[in-house]
Design a protein around this motif. Structure first.
Motif, mmCIF file in Angstrom:
data_model
loop_
_atom_site.group_PDB
_atom_site.id
_atom_site.type_symbol
_atom_site.label_atom_id
_atom_site.label_comp_id
_atom_site.label_asym_id
_atom_site.label_seq_id
_atom_site.Cartn_x
_atom_site.Cartn_y
_atom_site.Cartn_z
ATOM 1 N N TYR A 175 0.856 -1.188 0.000
ATOM 2 C CA TYR A 175 0.000 0.000 0.000
ATOM 3 C C TYR A 175 0.892 1.238 0.000
ATOM 4 O O TYR A 175 1.925 1.260 0.670
ATOM 5 C CB TYR A 175 -0.895 0.012 1.250
ATOM 6 C CG TYR A 175 -2.024 -0.988 1.150
ATOM 7 C CD1 TYR A 175 -3.211 -0.643 0.505
ATOM 8 C CD2 TYR A 175 -1.901 -2.266 1.668
ATOM 9 C CE1 TYR A 175 -4.244 -1.565 0.394
ATOM 10 C CE2 TYR A 175 -2.932 -3.192 1.570
ATOM 11 C CZ TYR A 175 -4.107 -2.828 0.928
ATOM 12 O OH TYR A 175 -5.129 -3.740 0.814
ATOM 13 N N ASN A 198 -7.883 -11.388 11.249
ATOM 14 C CA ASN A 198 -8.018 -10.010 10.791
ATOM 15 C C ASN A 198 -6.685 -9.381 10.398
ATOM 16 O O ASN A 198 -5.734 -9.456 11.164
ATOM 17 C CB ASN A 198 -8.536 -9.203 11.993
ATOM 18 C CG ASN A 198 -9.806 -8.514 11.638
ATOM 19 O OD1 ASN A 198 -10.027 -8.184 10.472
ATOM 20 N ND2 ASN A 198 -10.652 -8.295 12.622
ATOM 21 N N GLY A 199 -6.647 -8.785 9.218
ATOM 22 C CA GLY A 199 -5.430 -8.059 8.836
ATOM 23 C C GLY A 199 -4.308 -8.930 8.319
ATOM 24 O O GLY A 199 -3.202 -8.451 8.077
ATOM 25 N N ALA A 200 -4.562 -10.206 8.108
ATOM 26 C CA ALA A 200 -3.508 -11.126 7.648
ATOM 27 C C ALA A 200 -3.071 -10.843 6.211
ATOM 28 O O ALA A 200 -1.961 -11.180 5.821
ATOM 29 C CB ALA A 200 -3.988 -12.569 7.771
ATOM 30 N N GLY A 201 -3.986 -10.238 5.427
ATOM 31 C CA GLY A 201 -3.654 -9.935 4.029
ATOM 32 C C GLY A 201 -4.514 -10.676 3.022
ATOM 33 O O GLY A 201 -4.234 -10.676 1.827
ATOM 34 N N LYS A 202 -5.602 -11.285 3.508
ATOM 35 C CA LYS A 202 -6.465 -12.099 2.634
ATOM 36 C C LYS A 202 -7.192 -11.221 1.601
ATOM 37 O O LYS A 202 -7.177 -11.529 0.405
ATOM 38 C CB LYS A 202 -7.501 -12.874 3.473
ATOM 39 C CG LYS A 202 -6.884 -13.682 4.593
ATOM 40 C CD LYS A 202 -7.920 -14.427 5.414
ATOM 41 C CE LYS A 202 -8.951 -13.560 6.109
ATOM 42 N NZ LYS A 202 -8.404 -12.638 7.126
ATOM 43 N N THR A 203 -7.815 -10.158 2.070
ATOM 44 C CA THR A 203 -8.541 -9.261 1.158
ATOM 45 C C THR A 203 -7.579 -8.635 0.157
ATOM 46 O O THR A 203 -7.890 -8.528 -1.040
ATOM 47 C CB THR A 203 -9.262 -8.155 1.963
ATOM 48 O OG1 THR A 203 -10.239 -8.781 2.797
ATOM 49 C CG2 THR A 203 -9.947 -7.156 1.047
ATOM 50 N N THR A 204 -6.421 -8.257 0.627
ATOM 51 C CA THR A 204 -5.415 -7.660 -0.261
ATOM 52 C C THR A 204 -5.053 -8.641 -1.376
ATOM 53 O O THR A 204 -4.925 -8.258 -2.542
ATOM 54 C CB THR A 204 -4.163 -7.265 0.545
ATOM 55 O OG1 THR A 204 -4.553 -6.360 1.582
ATOM 56 C CG2 THR A 204 -3.120 -6.602 -0.340
ATOM 57 N N ALA A 215 1.718 -5.594 2.527
ATOM 58 C CA ALA A 215 0.641 -6.341 3.178
ATOM 59 C C ALA A 215 0.663 -7.816 2.786
ATOM 60 O O ALA A 215 0.181 -8.668 3.516
ATOM 61 C CB ALA A 215 -0.710 -5.724 2.839
ATOM 62 N N GLU A 221 -15.001 -13.208 2.366
ATOM 63 C CA GLU A 221 -15.626 -13.145 3.686
ATOM 64 C C GLU A 221 -17.157 -13.078 3.652
ATOM 65 O O GLU A 221 -17.742 -12.110 4.126
ATOM 66 C CB GLU A 221 -15.100 -11.891 4.376
ATOM 67 C CG GLU A 221 -15.056 -11.947 5.886
ATOM 68 C CD GLU A 221 -13.737 -12.535 6.388
ATOM 69 O OE1 GLU A 221 -13.832 -13.444 7.208
ATOM 70 O OE2 GLU A 221 -12.663 -12.098 5.970
ATOM 71 N N GLN A 250 -12.586 -15.837 7.508
ATOM 72 C CA GLN A 250 -12.049 -15.813 8.864
ATOM 73 C C GLN A 250 -12.592 -16.999 9.647
ATOM 74 O O GLN A 250 -11.979 -17.480 10.580
ATOM 75 C CB GLN A 250 -12.493 -14.527 9.547
ATOM 76 C CG GLN A 250 -11.374 -13.526 9.681
ATOM 77 C CD GLN A 250 -11.797 -12.325 10.480
ATOM 78 O OE1 GLN A 250 -11.940 -12.395 11.684
ATOM 79 N NE2 GLN A 250 -12.010 -11.231 9.778
HETATM 80 P P1 ATP Z 1 -9.791 -8.557 7.035
HETATM 81 O O1 ATP Z 1 -10.481 -9.833 7.242
HETATM 82 O O2 ATP Z 1 -9.854 -7.644 8.191
HETATM 83 O O3 ATP Z 1 -10.127 -7.883 5.744
HETATM 84 P P2 ATP Z 1 -7.446 -9.423 5.764
HETATM 85 O O4 ATP Z 1 -6.712 -10.660 6.094
HETATM 86 O O5 ATP Z 1 -8.316 -9.463 4.580
HETATM 87 O O6 ATP Z 1 -8.260 -8.937 6.995
HETATM 88 P P3 ATP Z 1 -6.238 -7.124 4.607
HETATM 89 O O7 ATP Z 1 -7.518 -6.355 4.623
HETATM 90 O O8 ATP Z 1 -5.776 -7.647 3.319
HETATM 91 O O9 ATP Z 1 -6.340 -8.334 5.633
HETATM 92 O O10 ATP Z 1 -5.110 -6.237 5.278
HETATM 93 C C1 ATP Z 1 -3.727 -6.595 5.277
HETATM 94 C C2 ATP Z 1 -2.890 -5.436 5.755
HETATM 95 O O11 ATP Z 1 -2.976 -4.369 4.814
HETATM 96 C C3 ATP Z 1 -3.310 -4.863 7.087
HETATM 97 O O12 ATP Z 1 -2.151 -4.551 7.797
HETATM 98 C C4 ATP Z 1 -4.072 -3.618 6.723
HETATM 99 O O13 ATP Z 1 -3.937 -2.643 7.736
HETATM 100 C C5 ATP Z 1 -3.389 -3.172 5.446
HETATM 101 N N1 ATP Z 1 -4.335 -2.457 4.576
HETATM 102 C C6 ATP Z 1 -5.509 -2.936 4.107
HETATM 103 N N2 ATP Z 1 -6.148 -2.022 3.334
HETATM 104 C C7 ATP Z 1 -5.343 -0.927 3.309
HETATM 105 C C8 ATP Z 1 -5.407 0.363 2.678
HETATM 106 N N3 ATP Z 1 -6.449 0.692 1.882
HETATM 107 N N4 ATP Z 1 -4.392 1.226 2.874
HETATM 108 C C9 ATP Z 1 -3.328 0.894 3.646
HETATM 109 N N5 ATP Z 1 -3.191 -0.300 4.265
HETATM 110 C C10 ATP Z 1 -4.178 -1.203 4.110
#
Ligand code: ATP
Length: 235
Positions: A11, A37-43, A17, A159, A192
């Motif tokens: 990012y 939460n925040g593991a990076g799955k959505t990314t 991420a 999710e 999750q």
């Molecule tokens: P969740 O279930 O909460 O979505 P996740 O496993 O999908 O969790 P991500 O959403 O991919 O995790 O987030 C991974 C990392 O990237 C986290 O540290 C988050 O803070 C960071 N992150 C996510 N979106 C952004 C953004 N738009 N800008 C900056 N950092 C981001």
């Protein structure tokens, strides 16, 4: 089929991420990507679908390959034209439109929209309902149908369980599995709720702090005490 090789996503050019993720989603199977939460799955999912560019993020390393074609930095509409559809985590239905009008938006034709109700009779009963008045589970079902009506080869699902009771989540994932089996779809399911996802998946990966830390069949992952304790709160 869909493969990730050492993928890195950052990012704002700096905050990494996703850190060197290699995985693949086998054709005609459900692969689940688990993690807290925040593991990076959505990314990871937004990197595959091309929406990452709208998040001020970028694939800064590695390769995303679908049927031999490199997807890195491809715009979302181009990825979608290749047959890859995303059910996003949030904001997936238009609350002020009816169920039918939501489906027509992605269907392109009324005929296709009607076929969805044969696949999901429950949605047919709700056809005239304003989407904003649907329950959480019904909204997720609508979002799923809106993606499926585009007849994708690959479905990326983010999710589905968000905000839902465990029983509703299981029912919904059961519906997803039924349609996946009927169509022979390839599914990459981010969850999750590890127990619910592993109940329908053929293979699973576990992500932690941007890295994959485990992978295996549902049976193997479920029998791994440490993993289950961490992700399910059970030993
Ligand atoms: P969740 O279930 O909460 O979505 P996740 O496993 O999908 O969790 P991500 O959403 O991919 O995790 O987030 C991974 C990392 O990237 C986290 O540290 C988050 O803070 C960071 N992150 C996510 N979106 C952004 C953004 N738009 N800008 C900056 N950092 C981001």
């Amino acid at each position: 089929m869909l493969e990730l090789h050492q993928v890195e996503v950052a990012y704002n050019k700096t905050a990494t991420a996703v850190r060197g993720v290699s995985m693949h989603a086998e054709q005609g199977k459900i692969t689940t990507l688990l993690g807290t939460n925040g593991a990076g799955k959505t990314t990871t999912l937004t990197a595959i679908s091309g929406f990452i560019g709208m998040e001020n993020a970028d694939v800064v390393g590695g390769e995303i390959v679908y049927k031999g074609r490199r997807l890195n930095r491809l715009a979302p509409h181009r990825v979608s034209r290749l047959g890859i559809a995303l059910v996003p985590e949030r904001d997936k239905v238009f609350d002020t439109l009816t169920v039918t009008d939501n489906i027509k938006l992605t269907a392109g034709s009324a005929g296709k929209a009607r076929a969805v109700y044969e696949e999901f009779p429950r949605l047919g009963e709700l056809a005239g309902r304003t989407a904003g008045y649907l329950s959480g589970g019904e909204k997720q079902l609508l979002a799923l149908a809106m993606a499926l009506v585009t007849e994708p080869e690959v479905l990326l699902v983010d999710e589905l369980s968000l905000g839902l009771a465990p029983r509703v989540t299981s029912d919904l994932l059961g519906e997803l599995q039924r349609v996946q089996r009927e169509r022979g779809l390839t599914v990459l399911l981010v969850e999750q709720n590890a127990a619910a996802a592993l109940a329908v998946a053929d293979y699973g990966y576990v992500m932690e702090d941007g890295r994959l830390v485990h992978d295996g069949t549902p049976e193997a992952l479920l029998s791994h005490g440490d993993i289950m304790e961490f992700y399910l709160g059970t030993g």
